[in-house]
Design a protein around this motif. Structure first.
Motif, PDB file in Angstrom:
ATOM      1  N   THR A  10       0.830  -1.205   0.000  1.00  0.00           N
ATOM      2  CA  THR A  10       0.000   0.000   0.000  1.00  0.00           C
ATOM      3  C   THR A  10       0.864   1.255   0.000  1.00  0.00           C
ATOM      4  OG1 THR A  10      -1.730  -1.182   1.223  1.00  0.00           O
ATOM      5  CG2 THR A  10      -1.849   1.225   1.206  1.00  0.00           C
ATOM      6  N   ARG A  11       1.892   1.261   0.835  1.00  0.00           N
ATOM      7  CA  ARG A  11       2.765   2.445   0.878  1.00  0.00           C
ATOM      8  C   ARG A  11       3.498   2.631  -0.451  1.00  0.00           C
ATOM      9  NH1 ARG A  11       6.457   5.119   5.589  1.00  0.00           N
ATOM     10  NH2 ARG A  11       7.110   6.863   4.279  1.00  0.00           N
ATOM     11  N   LYS A  12       3.880   1.532  -1.080  1.00  0.00           N
ATOM     12  CA  LYS A  12       4.543   1.616  -2.390  1.00  0.00           C
ATOM     13  C   LYS A  12       3.655   2.368  -3.390  1.00  0.00           C
ATOM     14  CE  LYS A  12       5.985  -1.481  -6.194  1.00  0.00           C
ATOM     15  NZ  LYS A  12       7.283  -0.861  -6.554  1.00  0.00           N
ATOM     16  N   ALA A  13       2.370   1.996  -3.446  1.00  0.00           N
ATOM     17  CA  ALA A  13       1.438   2.651  -4.368  1.00  0.00           C
ATOM     18  C   ALA A  13       1.233   4.120  -4.001  1.00  0.00           C
ATOM     19  CB  ALA A  13       0.097   1.915  -4.373  1.00  0.00           C
ATOM     20  N   VAL A  14       1.026   4.353  -2.711  1.00  0.00           N
ATOM     21  CA  VAL A  14       0.773   5.723  -2.230  1.00  0.00           C
ATOM     22  C   VAL A  14       1.964   6.630  -2.523  1.00  0.00           C
ATOM     23  CG1 VAL A  14       0.503   7.099  -0.124  1.00  0.00           C
ATOM     24  CG2 VAL A  14      -0.930   5.089  -0.488  1.00  0.00           C
ATOM     25  N   ASP A  15       3.188   6.124  -2.300  1.00  0.00           N
ATOM     26  CA  ASP A  15       4.383   6.934  -2.528  1.00  0.00           C
ATOM     27  C   ASP A  15       4.658   7.143  -4.017  1.00  0.00           C
ATOM     28  OD1 ASP A  15       4.875   7.254   0.156  1.00  0.00           O
ATOM     29  OD2 ASP A  15       6.408   5.690   0.290  1.00  0.00           O
ATOM     30  N   GLU A  16       4.563   6.073  -4.800  1.00  0.00           N
ATOM     31  CA  GLU A  16       4.973   6.172  -6.207  1.00  0.00           C
ATOM     32  C   GLU A  16       3.991   6.987  -7.044  1.00  0.00           C
ATOM     33  OE1 GLU A  16       6.052   2.427  -7.940  1.00  0.00           O
ATOM     34  OE2 GLU A  16       7.599   2.033  -6.424  1.00  0.00           O
ATOM     35  N   TYR A  17       2.744   7.081  -6.606  1.00  0.00           N
ATOM     36  CA  TYR A  17       1.758   7.860  -7.363  1.00  0.00           C
ATOM     37  C   TYR A  17       1.187   9.026  -6.550  1.00  0.00           C
ATOM     38  CZ  TYR A  17       2.051   4.368 -11.013  1.00  0.00           C
ATOM     39  OH  TYR A  17       2.512   3.538 -12.020  1.00  0.00           O
ATOM     40  N   GLN A  18       1.893   9.407  -5.478  1.00  0.00           N
ATOM     41  CA  GLN A  18       1.541  10.589  -4.671  1.00  0.00           C
ATOM     42  C   GLN A  18       0.034  10.639  -4.370  1.00  0.00           C
ATOM     43  OE1 GLN A  18       3.142  11.722  -8.074  1.00  0.00           O
ATOM     44  NE2 GLN A  18       4.765  10.512  -7.154  1.00  0.00           N
ATOM     45  N   MET A  19      -0.462   9.557  -3.780  1.00  0.00           N
ATOM     46  CA  MET A  19      -1.900   9.431  -3.557  1.00  0.00           C
ATOM     47  C   MET A  19      -2.398  10.212  -2.346  1.00  0.00           C
ATOM     48  SD  MET A  19      -2.690   5.419  -4.385  1.00  0.00           S
ATOM     49  CE  MET A  19      -2.162   4.653  -5.915  1.00  0.00           C
ATOM     50  N   ILE A  20      -1.528  10.444  -1.361  1.00  0.00           N
ATOM     51  CA  ILE A  20      -1.962  11.067  -0.109  1.00  0.00           C
ATOM     52  C   ILE A  20      -1.137  12.311   0.176  1.00  0.00           C
ATOM     53  CG2 ILE A  20      -2.130  10.760   2.400  1.00  0.00           C
ATOM     54  CD1 ILE A  20      -2.733   7.819   1.932  1.00  0.00           C
ATOM     55  N   GLY A 124     -17.406  15.523   3.985  1.00  0.00           N
ATOM     56  CA  GLY A 124     -16.277  16.441   4.041  1.00  0.00           C
ATOM     57  C   GLY A 124     -14.966  15.846   3.580  1.00  0.00           C
ATOM     58  N   CYS A 125     -15.034  14.735   2.842  1.00  0.00           N
ATOM     59  CA  CYS A 125     -13.817  14.088   2.344  1.00  0.00           C
ATOM     60  C   CYS A 125     -13.395  14.711   1.014  1.00  0.00           C
ATOM     61  CB  CYS A 125     -14.041  12.592   2.143  1.00  0.00           C
ATOM     62  SG  CYS A 125     -14.569  11.725   3.635  1.00  0.00           S
ATOM     63  N   ASN A 126     -12.089  14.750   0.779  1.00  0.00           N
ATOM     64  CA  ASN A 126     -11.591  15.255  -0.508  1.00  0.00           C
ATOM     65  C   ASN A 126     -11.056  14.138  -1.398  1.00  0.00           C
ATOM     66  OD1 ASN A 126      -9.312  15.026   1.351  1.00  0.00           O
ATOM     67  ND2 ASN A 126      -8.095  16.035  -0.233  1.00  0.00           N
ATOM     68  N   LYS A 127     -10.977  12.918  -0.844  1.00  0.00           N
ATOM     69  CA  LYS A 127     -10.525  11.775  -1.638  1.00  0.00           C
ATOM     70  C   LYS A 127     -11.360  10.550  -1.301  1.00  0.00           C
ATOM     71  CE  LYS A 127      -5.799  13.329  -2.431  1.00  0.00           C
ATOM     72  NZ  LYS A 127      -4.353  13.146  -2.182  1.00  0.00           N
ATOM     73  N   VAL A 128     -11.497   9.658  -2.302  1.00  0.00           N
ATOM     74  CA  VAL A 128     -12.178   8.393  -2.078  1.00  0.00           C
ATOM     75  C   VAL A 128     -11.273   7.274  -2.576  1.00  0.00           C
ATOM     76  CG1 VAL A 128     -13.457   8.623  -4.278  1.00  0.00           C
ATOM     77  CG2 VAL A 128     -14.280   7.039  -2.519  1.00  0.00           C
ATOM     78  N   SER A 155      -6.716   4.252 -13.679  1.00  0.00           N
ATOM     79  CA  SER A 155      -5.578   5.055 -13.264  1.00  0.00           C
ATOM     80  C   SER A 155      -5.390   4.933 -11.750  1.00  0.00           C
ATOM     81  CB  SER A 155      -5.813   6.522 -13.628  1.00  0.00           C
ATOM     82  OG  SER A 155      -4.798   7.331 -13.077  1.00  0.00           O
ATOM     83  N   PRO A 156      -4.144   4.925 -11.265  1.00  0.00           N
ATOM     84  CA  PRO A 156      -3.910   4.877  -9.819  1.00  0.00           C
ATOM     85  C   PRO A 156      -4.535   6.057  -9.086  1.00  0.00           C
ATOM     86  CG  PRO A 156      -1.893   4.422 -11.016  1.00  0.00           C
ATOM     87  CD  PRO A 156      -2.895   4.883 -12.033  1.00  0.00           C
ATOM     88  N   LYS A 157      -4.602   7.218  -9.774  1.00  0.00           N
ATOM     89  CA  LYS A 157      -5.132   8.434  -9.145  1.00  0.00           C
ATOM     90  C   LYS A 157      -5.837   9.265 -10.214  1.00  0.00           C
ATOM     91  CE  LYS A 157      -2.321  11.819  -7.996  1.00  0.00           C
ATOM     92  NZ  LYS A 157      -1.302  12.627  -7.273  1.00  0.00           N
ATOM     93  N   THR A 158      -7.075   9.659  -9.935  1.00  0.00           N
ATOM     94  CA  THR A 158      -7.850  10.428 -10.900  1.00  0.00           C
ATOM     95  C   THR A 158      -8.555  11.588 -10.198  1.00  0.00           C
ATOM     96  OG1 THR A 158      -8.295   8.391 -12.145  1.00  0.00           O
ATOM     97  CG2 THR A 158      -9.651  10.311 -12.671  1.00  0.00           C
ATOM     98  N   TYR A 159      -8.402  12.775 -10.749  1.00  0.00           N
ATOM     99  CA  TYR A 159      -9.111  13.941 -10.204  1.00  0.00           C
ATOM    100  C   TYR A 159     -10.413  14.138 -10.964  1.00  0.00           C
ATOM    101  CZ  TYR A 159     -10.267  18.717  -8.890  1.00  0.00           C
ATOM    102  OH  TYR A 159     -10.926  19.826  -8.436  1.00  0.00           O
ATOM    103  N   LEU A 160     -11.524  14.156 -10.226  1.00  0.00           N
ATOM    104  CA  LEU A 160     -12.840  14.381 -10.818  1.00  0.00           C
ATOM    105  C   LEU A 160     -13.180  15.859 -10.646  1.00  0.00           C
ATOM    106  CD1 LEU A 160     -14.673  11.269  -9.256  1.00  0.00           C
ATOM    107  CD2 LEU A 160     -13.424  11.383 -11.424  1.00  0.00           C
ATOM    108  N   ASP A 161     -12.952  16.635 -11.698  1.00  0.00           N
ATOM    109  CA  ASP A 161     -13.090  18.087 -11.534  1.00  0.00           C
ATOM    110  C   ASP A 161     -14.526  18.522 -11.259  1.00  0.00           C
ATOM    111  OD1 ASP A 161     -13.896  17.393 -14.072  1.00  0.00           O
ATOM    112  OD2 ASP A 161     -12.741  18.935 -15.113  1.00  0.00           O
ATOM    113  N   ARG A 162     -15.501  17.787 -11.793  1.00  0.00           N
ATOM    114  CA  ARG A 162     -16.897  18.156 -11.528  1.00  0.00           C
ATOM    115  C   ARG A 162     -17.250  18.047 -10.041  1.00  0.00           C
ATOM    116  NH1 ARG A 162     -21.025  15.470 -15.914  1.00  0.00           N
ATOM    117  NH2 ARG A 162     -20.987  17.146 -17.448  1.00  0.00           N
TER     118      ARG A 162
END
Length: 244
Positions: A10-20, A124-128, A155-162
């Motif tokens: 989990t940390r590998k994914a979070v670090d390599e794709y700047q998830m948090i 009040g969450c900014n990520k899911v 994608s490992p990380k996706t921003y939903l602008d809407r």
């Protein structure tokens, strides 16, 4: 798989794709299955020592099937001290009684994600965080090739602008067999899906195809995953490889 190994993946994914990032409030989408419960454990464990501090909540979208009892998950979240919200919907009734859908998966996913994202914002969450693992990513790539004619996957990380919301997939380096092992080792309170088409979908076909390819050509699954990571897929964030 032990918790320590799960946290490492989990940390590998979070670090390599700047998830948090510092101050994030992350909602875990809990379906009741082994994958989402494993993700809950993973992020709960990571929260204890990750240098960037974040908050954690959990949400289940109840599709409205009868005999779908969530008490075991409520108990688990209470034990982990993770706030838990259940969103009641009539999605099952709409799909199978009103519309009588013969191929409901796409519409179900769209309605379920809409309800989940609305609830995430209300909390009040900014990520899911979605619980897609390595096998899901490979299967999605095959489905895209076969049925859409393009090389693509989650994608490992996706921003939903809407929605002003970011989707992350922290279990992308975890094999499904390891999830099964974790579920058994830690006796996760899995709540079985009541969907009548569960196990009879295109995704199930892709799962069996990957299994067959890997049996006939050992290592094929890992090579497909490597191709995805190196494939410069449109929409994927830049990967930051860590020195080890």
């Amino acid at each position: 798989m032990k918790l320590q190994q799960l946290l490492s993946y989990t940390r590998k994914a979070v670090d390599e794709y700047q998830m948090i990032e510092e101050g994030d409030h992350i909602a875990v989408g809990i379906s009741g299955g082994k994958d989402s419960l494993t993700l809950l454990y993973a992020l709960h464990g990571l929260k204890r020592f990750y240098p960037k501090k974040f908050e954690l909540s959990a949400i289940t979208v109840d599709l409205g099937y009868e005999e779908f009892h969530l008490e075991p998950i409520e108990k688990l979240c209470a034990q982990l001290e993770v706030p838990y919200k259940i969103v009641r919907t009539d999605i099952a009734h709409i799909l199978f009684e009103e519309r009588k859908e013969s191929n409901p998966c796409s519409l179900c996913a769209k309605m379920r994600k809409g309800a989940l994202n609305d609830a995430v914002k209300d909390m009040g969450c900014n990520k899911v965080a979605y619980a897609h693992h390595k096998d899901d990513i490979i299967e999605t790539m095959l489905l895209s090739l076969i049925f859409e004619g393009r090389f693509h996957s989650f994608s490992p990380k996706t921003y939903l602008d809407r929605m002003d919301l970011t989707v992350i997939r922290p279990m992308m380096f975890v094999d499904e067999m390891d999830v099964i092992g974790f579920k058994n080792k830690y006796d996760l309170p899995v709540v079985k899906s009541k969907c009548p088409v569960d196990g009879h979908t295109k995704r199930q076909y892709a799962k069996e195809l990957v299994r067959q390819l890997n049996q006939e050509h050992p290592g094929a699954k890992e090579r497909m995953f490597t191709a995805i990571l190196n494939g410069k897929i449109n929409g994927w964030p830049e990967r930051t490889l860590q020195k080890r």
